[in-house]
Design a protein around this motif. Sequence first.
Motif, short mmCIF file in Angstrom:
data_model
loop_
_atom_site.label_atom_id
_atom_site.label_comp_id
_atom_site.label_asym_id
_atom_site.label_seq_id
_atom_site.Cartn_x
_atom_site.Cartn_y
_atom_site.Cartn_z
N THR B 88 0.81 -1.22 0.00
CA THR B 88 0.00 0.00 0.00
C THR B 88 0.84 1.27 0.00
N PHE B 89 1.92 1.23 0.78
CA PHE B 89 2.72 2.44 0.93
C PHE B 89 3.93 2.48 0.01
N HIS B 90 3.91 1.57 -0.94
CA HIS B 90 5.08 1.47 -1.79
C HIS B 90 5.34 2.73 -2.62
N PHE B 91 4.30 3.46 -2.91
CA PHE B 91 4.47 4.68 -3.72
C PHE B 91 5.31 5.73 -3.02
N LEU B 92 5.54 5.53 -1.72
CA LEU B 92 6.32 6.51 -0.97
C LEU B 92 7.82 6.26 -1.02
#
Lengths: 203, 119
Positions: B88-92
């Motif tokens: 989920t937070f991979h875009f960060l």
Amino acid sequence: MDGDSSTTDTSQLGITGEYMASGQYVLQPQDEDGEESMNDHEEGGAKENYREQDIYLPIANVARIMKNAVPQTGKIAKDAKECVQECVSEFISFITSEASERCHQEKRKTINGEDILFAMSTLGFDMYVDPLKLYLQKFREAMKGEKGIAGVPVGEGLTEELTDDFTNPLPAGIITADGQQQNVMVYTTSYQQIPTVQQIQFS
Amino acid sequence: MSKNSPEKADPSSEAKKTISLPISRVRLIMKSSPDVSSINQDALFLTTKATELFVQHLALSSFNNGCGKETNSLSYSDLAKTAEESETFHFLTDILPKKILARDYLKSLEQMQEEDADF
């Protein structure tokens, strides 16, 4: 004879260096447009000249939400707060560009709630969708309470921003950006407390 | 700057209370995306609310996931770790680089160059 160190022959300006006999030519830089003028491209006098990466939500707000999320006694490092502040802007841009793309595909100009929810679902935040729908419903109910009253926009400043963009037929500008009291509308309908599923309380 | 507004039993302030982030700022960030012309009021509200949920989610996940639990404190590396490991937070990951040793970086750089050479 070696070529001139710079050429002013316009027919040669369009030619890349590979065509030149020797490597000593210096190509005249052509006018660069497009890229450079991104910041000047903005319309609407209200918008200031921010670069995307510079716009953050206030760190105090972000820090408060973080603090309420972690266990009571937990601490948060300062660089963690700043970092989440940046992550938040990234998140907003992330969702917005996805929603915007969908909007364009469907030949619409205004990003609506459905676009946002769809974007979240697509991007792996579908766990937010149901709570958000609930919040939106409550928000709409709260707004509906004012619909019967003459649709006079509340306050200034924010309303000017809102009426630029909002196509919502309801009276505009109810939410104030910074929590200050705007001009008060007199409500004669009885108001009920809205039970909230998960309300973040700030005193 | 105090955000405290006096308690008033009218719907607009009640609705306001469900939001703890400045909407106009959220709007500004949204508008900075390319090709965004106008934003519906619902969309703005949803984004603001979602952002709150996101902050809570990120903070809590990182706290539980990282060293935070032992030290009882949330640090930058907890966040970076979560971005790395969570889908989920991979875009960060771009804005939350994990700190690595220089030699490890150089090693991975070599590997990348080898991969490029295959093209």
